[in-house]
Design an enzyme around this catalytic site. Sequence first.
Site, PDB file in Angstrom:
ATOM      1  N   ASN A 251      -4.996  -7.651  -7.665  1.00  0.00           N
ATOM      2  CA  ASN A 251      -4.843  -7.417  -6.241  1.00  0.00           C
ATOM      3  C   ASN A 251      -3.614  -6.553  -6.012  1.00  0.00           C
ATOM      4  O   ASN A 251      -2.492  -6.960  -6.297  1.00  0.00           O
ATOM      5  CB  ASN A 251      -4.703  -8.744  -5.502  1.00  0.00           C
ATOM      6  CG  ASN A 251      -5.913  -9.616  -5.741  1.00  0.00           C
ATOM      7  OD1 ASN A 251      -7.048  -9.166  -5.631  1.00  0.00           O
ATOM      8  ND2 ASN A 251      -5.664 -10.862  -6.131  1.00  0.00           N
ATOM      9  N   LEU A 252      -3.840  -5.404  -5.487  1.00  0.00           N
ATOM     10  CA  LEU A 252      -2.784  -4.408  -5.305  1.00  0.00           C
ATOM     11  C   LEU A 252      -1.530  -5.006  -4.664  1.00  0.00           C
ATOM     12  O   LEU A 252      -1.593  -5.585  -3.595  1.00  0.00           O
ATOM     13  CB  LEU A 252      -3.336  -3.288  -4.397  1.00  0.00           C
ATOM     14  CG  LEU A 252      -2.361  -2.162  -4.107  1.00  0.00           C
ATOM     15  CD1 LEU A 252      -1.996  -1.425  -5.361  1.00  0.00           C
ATOM     16  CD2 LEU A 252      -2.935  -1.227  -3.060  1.00  0.00           C
ATOM     17  N   ASP A 253      -0.413  -4.837  -5.315  1.00  0.00           N
ATOM     18  CA  ASP A 253       0.887  -5.259  -4.776  1.00  0.00           C
ATOM     19  C   ASP A 253       0.972  -6.760  -4.542  1.00  0.00           C
ATOM     20  O   ASP A 253       1.797  -7.230  -3.769  1.00  0.00           O
ATOM     21  CB  ASP A 253       1.208  -4.515  -3.465  1.00  0.00           C
ATOM     22  CG  ASP A 253       1.270  -3.014  -3.664  1.00  0.00           C
ATOM     23  OD1 ASP A 253       1.513  -2.582  -4.804  1.00  0.00           O
ATOM     24  OD2 ASP A 253       1.073  -2.283  -2.681  1.00  0.00           O
ATOM     25  N   GLU A 254       0.097  -7.523  -5.170  1.00  0.00           N
ATOM     26  CA  GLU A 254       0.130  -8.965  -4.940  1.00  0.00           C
ATOM     27  C   GLU A 254       0.401  -9.765  -6.206  1.00  0.00           C
ATOM     28  O   GLU A 254       0.270 -10.979  -6.218  1.00  0.00           O
ATOM     29  CB  GLU A 254      -1.176  -9.419  -4.278  1.00  0.00           C
ATOM     30  CG  GLU A 254      -1.358  -8.765  -2.929  1.00  0.00           C
ATOM     31  CD  GLU A 254      -2.394  -9.433  -2.051  1.00  0.00           C
ATOM     32  OE1 GLU A 254      -3.066 -10.369  -2.517  1.00  0.00           O
ATOM     33  OE2 GLU A 254      -2.514  -9.000  -0.897  1.00  0.00           O
TER      34      GLU A 254
ATOM     35  N   GLY B 150       0.797  -1.227   0.000  1.00  0.00           N
ATOM     36  CA  GLY B 150       0.000   0.000   0.000  1.00  0.00           C
ATOM     37  C   GLY B 150       0.821   1.265   0.000  1.00  0.00           C
ATOM     38  O   GLY B 150       1.967   1.276  -0.436  1.00  0.00           O
TER      39      GLY B 150
END
Lengths: 279, 279, 279, 279
Positions: B222-225, B197
């Site tokens: 999925n953010l940063d995943e 994040g």
Amino acid sequence: MTKNILLMEGPDAKGLVFHVTEVLFKNNCNIMKQDEFVSPSGHFFMRTDFESDTEFDAEVVISDLRKRVPNEDTKFKVNPAKKKDIVILCTKEHHCLSDLLTRYHFGELNANILAVVSNYDKLEPFVSKFDIPYHFVSHEGLTREAHEQELLKVLGKYNPQYLVLAKYMRILTPNFVAKYSNRIVNIHHSFLPAFIGANPYRQAFERGVKIIGATAHFVNNNLDEGPIIAQNIKEVDHRFTAKDMSREGKDVEKTVLTKALKLVFSDSVFIYGNKTIIL
Amino acid sequence: MTKNILLMEGPDAKGLVFHVTEVLFKNNCNIMKQDEFVSPSGHFFMRTDFESDTEFDAEVVISDLRKRVPNEDTKFKVNPAKKKDIVILCTKEHHCLSDLLTRYHFGELNANILAVVSNYDKLEPFVSKFDIPYHFVSHEGLTREAHEQELLKVLGKYNPQYLVLAKYMRILTPNFVAKYSNRIVNIHHSFLPAFIGANPYRQAFERGVKIIGATAHFVNNNLDEGPIIAQNIKEVDHRFTAKDMSREGKDVEKTVLTKALKLVFSDSVFIYGNKTIIL
Amino acid sequence: MTKNILLMEGPDAKGLVFHVTEVLFKNNCNIMKQDEFVSPSGHFFMRTDFESDTEFDAEVVISDLRKRVPNEDTKFKVNPAKKKDIVILCTKEHHCLSDLLTRYHFGELNANILAVVSNYDKLEPFVSKFDIPYHFVSHEGLTREAHEQELLKVLGKYNPQYLVLAKYMRILTPNFVAKYSNRIVNIHHSFLPAFIGANPYRQAFERGVKIIGATAHFVNNNLDEGPIIAQNIKEVDHRFTAKDMSREGKDVEKTVLTKALKLVFSDSVFIYGNKTIIL
Amino acid sequence: MTKNILLMEGPDAKGLVFHVTEVLFKNNCNIMKQDEFVSPSGHFFMRTDFESDTEFDAEVVISDLRKRVPNEDTKFKVNPAKKKDIVILCTKEHHCLSDLLTRYHFGELNANILAVVSNYDKLEPFVSKFDIPYHFVSHEGLTREAHEQELLKVLGKYNPQYLVLAKYMRILTPNFVAKYSNRIVNIHHSFLPAFIGANPYRQAFERGVKIIGATAHFVNNNLDEGPIIAQNIKEVDHRFTAKDMSREGKDVEKTVLTKALKLVFSDSVFIYGNKTIIL
């Protein structure tokens, strides 16, 4: 199920990977991992991990390979995937030795330590904790050659596949080295080729380097010039005395030696001239 | 002579390496480098660099391979060994962008930079030095979806193979990501999965870590995943403020992004679920 | 508020830290950061960052310090905390130069680049993008001395505090070095003292090392033997040709040079004999 | 000659370094090394190594300091420079323990190992080689609280200055932690804050990271959230299973724990909120 490793090297030629994979396929061998390398000079190296059922016969496989690759400059070898038999030589410093003994004690070294041999008795009490024979072979009053004869007598009893010089601080003669050609691994306490010879940490201190290192290499007849297997480094600064560098460098030395031995004992290291190919 | 790369993946089976090497051999292709990997779950990946004469026809080779490996879950792809076409997205920070532009300018990037797109005009003067189109697509007053429509219009003109997010500080919607599925590479300024994040350096400072890092990854929904391609780190200590970490971290970010792009642009990266296999 | 740096070195003696802190205290200076070091040979070094109000007079402080530490072997210097004036020398390789120019362009270099001087015109188009004067001073048909006279003429116009050799591939004569004594920083593309001299990557390749490196150092009269400021390394293996090492080594070179310059330009580096003390 | 360490922390104020150096000077103490740090929030930390003759009286020095710095929020402590008394807690894994025991055996640990305590008897044979008491305190059939009572009874006999959790795989209650507040050092097998909790290598494998790590930290009441002392990392790739990561990670764990303990046992670590200041 048996696990074996096929080691192959020789002049490069079209279709080598194909020939090997076909022979293994037809002999019911299942390749687990295969790595190859061709040197800029056109020399081909391949290491193949494979599984086979109990009928497996290495001679049949090698004979089949030879039919497909008749060039006699190409060498094939099949090694069973198992622990190597080794003898460790050391002098007075314990750090590499104790790391190897501890890993061995807990079943984490890919080798059987048959014995420890030293030109001092200093480390005997420690080694004896691990139920490993310790041979104190003093060099006092002996010529280098006479001392090596004593060492060779002891080593002869054990017939080790590899000798590990875990900070063995004496130079070996070509005669001794020839007896264990390409089978002696040494740890040198500098980032070779910097600081060849004695007191490398002192040399590093005098030069004012900002990084020190250690080098694991096979021993050949030229001091500190054998094929390099692994190297690692540690940052230092102006606050480090030569003694500090020596103390801090020990952790690098044992890490590098452990890494090199892991590679050597898994048949991952080819020697080619003065270099290593690690597959 | 032409150079190509064969990418293959699918369920593991006995003889796969043999089949591929035989087909290439019979099509007069010379393997330069071949790497394979079988996942613990039994999925097989192989990347083969090969040379062939001008008669080479990728469709013939793939057709021959398909006969030998009829399982349709196995996928074959032959890519010519050449530069990828890319567009770079950025916001206000220059460090990753300028590193890529400089490498491109001197012919050291394995890609053609078709354009730079940004939601700010700040970097336009710098980009214009390199004779690369700069598109300022402001997000001001637009919904996320409307802004992405504007971006897609610009990107549509260039038809890039990959998008590189060189510190593009906005979240992309699934709709946008789907348009460039598995073809968007992002650099995240933390050692993922730590500090997902916003403001990861601030988070790192608050936690008092002794090492910071950066992560290059493919973007998914999925953010940063998304699948991680490369990571690297830098030591810090209590003297670093969040701002110091941010400044020092930039060098790590550009190193990691450069490394990841080198791998991606040479077709060395397979995506498998949420992971990468790098051959 | 003004910020200054007090640099002090000389024979160690009891109470030196006390004397300095008292003098600064009594002159209304607030110490922000203070680091000292005493060499094993008894030489004392101290760097003190301090703030003071606008009345601050460096001469008064130094005069007060001299009363407390009358030993003339002890040297005091007060430098204002501001950017250094530099000239960059290069030959044909761009990687160190372009990194410095980019940082300078975005205000991230603690120096003003007054000019770039090269014995080739190759990098002129790139440098001209940054609105920095480029001086092409060819060495063709000139003796080394005559060429250096030309260089010195150009440098004389700029009166730089430091010269940065960003891959300037020519040896400097003692006469030239004496003109910028302790003010020339060079980046050498090996892990010194390994591979002194020409073609270090070729030498590294021939030796079969597993780690390559780069070294930033002050230039003195002995080639590649000046005081080392910073070093860093990168792992390589048998797959690297000399050319690969050279290409991959460039990232290390620019990182090391940037790190060294950051230290030098912040007055953090003391030269002591053939070594550096970094406070 | 005696060697001592002065630890000081409190609100920043003008002249603190001056006051301390003057007091030490007037008490005939010779400063060997002095490091200070002021946090962004204005908290001052200083660690001073000094030598003094046999007349040295810590109480006099502290009383003199208090007169100069009357603010009671400022704390002074003088520790003699000597080995700390410690007890090691472990479970079944030997790697951190055996490293500490070996260093201790050869006089290279800055601590006296008074005893080893474990909730399993597995490591007793190994520990007994080193003539160190081993206490097997099984948790079987006991509540966490009851088990900790048993532990505390054993620990009470030894009165250690520090507890070292060398892979002690149980969570400690706040009650237990309070008894050794800021005196328990743990090694966690991940790069915190990534992968908090159980099975971090399994978590790292699932996420597909390219770097794993280990973290040494003080234990507080929030699992894996205590102040971090040291961290280090190791590169991994898709070939590593969770088990491989665990095996390879052990070398990182022991390196990090050793480094952290060296800092803690030399009184170099200040705890400030959830962070450490290392001087």
